[in-house]
Design an enzyme around this catalytic site. Sequence first.
Site, PDB file in Angstrom:
ATOM      1  N   ASP A  62       0.839  -1.208   0.000  1.00 24.85           N
ATOM      2  CA  ASP A  62       0.000   0.000   0.000  1.00 24.85           C
ATOM      3  C   ASP A  62       0.871   1.255   0.000  1.00 24.85           C
ATOM      4  O   ASP A  62       1.728   1.423   0.861  1.00 24.85           O
ATOM      5  CB  ASP A  62      -0.930   0.004   1.221  1.00 24.85           C
ATOM      6  CG  ASP A  62      -2.120   0.910   0.997  1.00 24.85           C
ATOM      7  OD1 ASP A  62      -1.915   2.098   0.690  1.00 24.85           O
ATOM      8  OD2 ASP A  62      -3.260   0.434   1.110  1.00 24.85           O
ATOM      9  N   SER A  97      -6.914   4.448  -1.208  1.00 24.32           N
ATOM     10  CA  SER A  97      -6.754   2.993  -1.281  1.00 24.32           C
ATOM     11  C   SER A  97      -8.075   2.269  -1.535  1.00 24.32           C
ATOM     12  O   SER A  97      -8.064   1.150  -2.053  1.00 24.32           O
ATOM     13  CB  SER A  97      -6.114   2.471   0.005  1.00 24.32           C
ATOM     14  OG  SER A  97      -4.797   2.939   0.106  1.00 24.32           O
ATOM     15  N   ASP A 101     -10.065  -2.189   6.717  1.00 21.74           N
ATOM     16  CA  ASP A 101      -9.452  -1.023   6.086  1.00 21.74           C
ATOM     17  C   ASP A 101      -9.608  -1.156   4.563  1.00 21.74           C
ATOM     18  O   ASP A 101      -9.894  -2.235   4.044  1.00 21.74           O
ATOM     19  CB  ASP A 101      -7.982  -0.937   6.505  1.00 21.74           C
ATOM     20  CG  ASP A 101      -7.384   0.439   6.257  1.00 21.74           C
ATOM     21  OD1 ASP A 101      -8.140   1.425   6.259  1.00 21.74           O
ATOM     22  OD2 ASP A 101      -6.163   0.533   6.059  1.00 21.74           O
ATOM     23  N   THR A 105      -8.029  -1.500   1.687  1.00 26.63           N
ATOM     24  CA  THR A 105      -7.496  -2.501   0.757  1.00 26.63           C
ATOM     25  C   THR A 105      -8.107  -3.891   0.970  1.00 26.63           C
ATOM     26  O   THR A 105      -8.662  -4.454   0.021  1.00 26.63           O
ATOM     27  CB  THR A 105      -5.953  -2.523   0.827  1.00 26.63           C
ATOM     28  OG1 THR A 105      -5.485  -1.202   0.522  1.00 26.63           O
ATOM     29  CG2 THR A 105      -5.365  -3.520  -0.136  1.00 26.63           C
TER      30      THR A 105
END
Lengths: 608, 147
Positions: A139, A188, A247, A249
């Site tokens: 990331d 993201s 989160d 991703t």
Amino acid sequence: MKKIHSFARFAATSLALGLTLAGHSSVFAQAIFPIDRAAILAGSKFDFKVEFDRVVDAAKTRISINGIDAAKVLGAEPQFIFNEDGKKVSSFVLPGVMLDKPGSYDVVAVSGNARMQVTWEVYATGPRKAKNVILFIGDGMTVANRTAARILSKGIKEGKYLGRLSFDDMSNMALVGTSGVDSIITDSANSMSAYTTGHKTSVNALGVYVSRAKDNLAHPKVETITELIKRKTNMAVGIVSDAEVEDATPAGMVAHTRRRADKDIIAEQLFFSRADVIMGGGSAYFLPQTTPGSKRKDTNNLIDLFKLDDYAFASTDKEMKQAAANPKTRKLLGLFHPENMDGALDRHFLKKGTVPQFPEQPDLADMTRTAIEVLSRNPNGFVLMVEAGLIDKFNHPLDWERSVYDTIMLSNAVQVAKDFAAKNNDTFIMVTPDHTHGASIVGTIDDNKPGTEMRNKVGVYADAGYPNYPKANKDGYPEKVDVSKRLAFFYGNTPDYYETFQPKMNDPFVPAIKLTKDGPYVANPAYKDVPGAVLRTGILPQSADTGTHTADDGVLSAMGPGSERIHGFMDNTEIFRAMADSLGLAANANSTKMVKASKVVKPVTAAK
Amino acid sequence: MTIERREFLLSAAIPLLTFAPFAKAAESLKFAELYKSRTVMGMAFADRTLQLAGKPVDLAGYMAPPLKPEANFFVLTRTPVSVCPFCDSDADWPADIVVVYVKKAGSFLQDGSAVSVSGVLQTGSKTDTDTGFVSQLRIIDAVVKRL
């Protein structure tokens, strides 16, 4: 650390697509979803929505696909919404449809003098080439992260590296464009959604196009790779991250919401996804609100739900390895932290962050090994996503040493996958950032240079020479990061902050804070008195609390069956296409054999 | 909107009156001592926190900006939280926050100040009826002093 806060400030931006309404003034834009130039996997599901910028008469509205009534093409009548969300605008929605036959589709919506048009490309895939797909997301991993990780982990002498990162020698490589529908700069959520659905979306959104709907969950959905795998195949799916599993991703593997902050809902969507292995941080969203530390708004205990559904549960490294060692374990939930896990530099060396409270967090390489061990028990193959989420979490606060130690950790995790792939050569591996940061290595910083001004200790060109990090340990990490001659690694897009020219040996860096609620972010005075610290005036708006993402291309490395598609410049949506193609997810798109679902579309001639 | 000195004195007088017959000094709490453990499966209140439930306490911390201007509570944090994360959700607040219900609604300091809070400690999960904000630890009938 909590980068999403600043994303939440972005306004929802809707785009007018293919709009030809000269002279008409309206606060509402017109739109068709999927948007113009969408590339859609044949036989993948999507919600079709047409938004007019005014109230229209359904009887006088015509929506066609390649000149044929859309209802006929899609096999169902669109639902008409006269006043969407109570506003003076009308919409048509057709949920969960698909197009089976590859080709170009012109979609036209006309009502009175309002007219919209978009064109979609529906594509098939070749036959299945890969048994397994492993997608590694570094990331926010910028080229400078990768270069610094190679210098620290492998060493460099007389211009030549003394070794390579695990993903340096992969056969294929591409530059990846990461921009989204609403903005040149992605987050993201937006970028992962492109990887997992093949559709572009907007900042903060996951698995949906951002329409004008008020409800976060009412935006037009597109099918994720997890849903496709579970609907069309008997393969297993794994989702691993060192950030919270809700989160952006990891959420991108399963979620459909306009706001990535809906983490309690995303935790439920993880459960309903039927993903076989889910591991990471973020347990706070699994605990009932009656438990102190919970971040849920109901009394559901999601960990209990997973257990009832035959998932083994692990909360420490040891429990994770024990669960995987049981040959009967086919489904595994591992939650190792209530929030984001700690990074490699803190866990292995500095023991800062929350390591003292959570000393038994597993390493990403071990999580990868465990996930592969459990998933590979499925004889039909698997799709695994592994995120090194903390590279980004540390690039944001300009804490480059931490981000680079986590890049080394990603290299270790990829090595585990390569070792697995080497056995049968039937695994397609990709390693890619989802976006980049504005960071570069400009030379070295030598404490032994004369004077007290730290900037005069920065060596450039011939003065840079080489840093003196000790040789890395067996896990690839130098055991000392605060060496006397270290990399000069700087970020370009920053808020005001105090540059200390030194690694942050205590807790992770907090570059800027607000002193008043509505005031600007200012350099965090906590670092003002660090010897040699200088105020570095930022170039970002004063609403930015940390460094921000950049539009620079990401560098993707790939190997194994399917990697032949990875070359040159690629749009991030093409990463989904590469995965779908390697797994042959629409290999039979030209035959009628795969047409099974109830809302399947009758084939439409592609030619206009 | 800062708290007027006169309101301070007035509101400060009420708990004194209430508790006057059994005059007992409020127990002083510290953020670091509120919980005895924090694990993947949640947090556990310290024994002293549980013992003090329903009793008057003092706690120093930082006043986070209120969720809504008209709210009758604010979030007290161990370290300054200068912006409210998301402002409409309890997601991503630090895990050890204390929600403070003030005697007088709207009496908020807007600058993330260090404050001392005096009121009655309440433990256990509670969802605020107006905002949906979930809290585990509260100080109710609170009087706030700027430090």
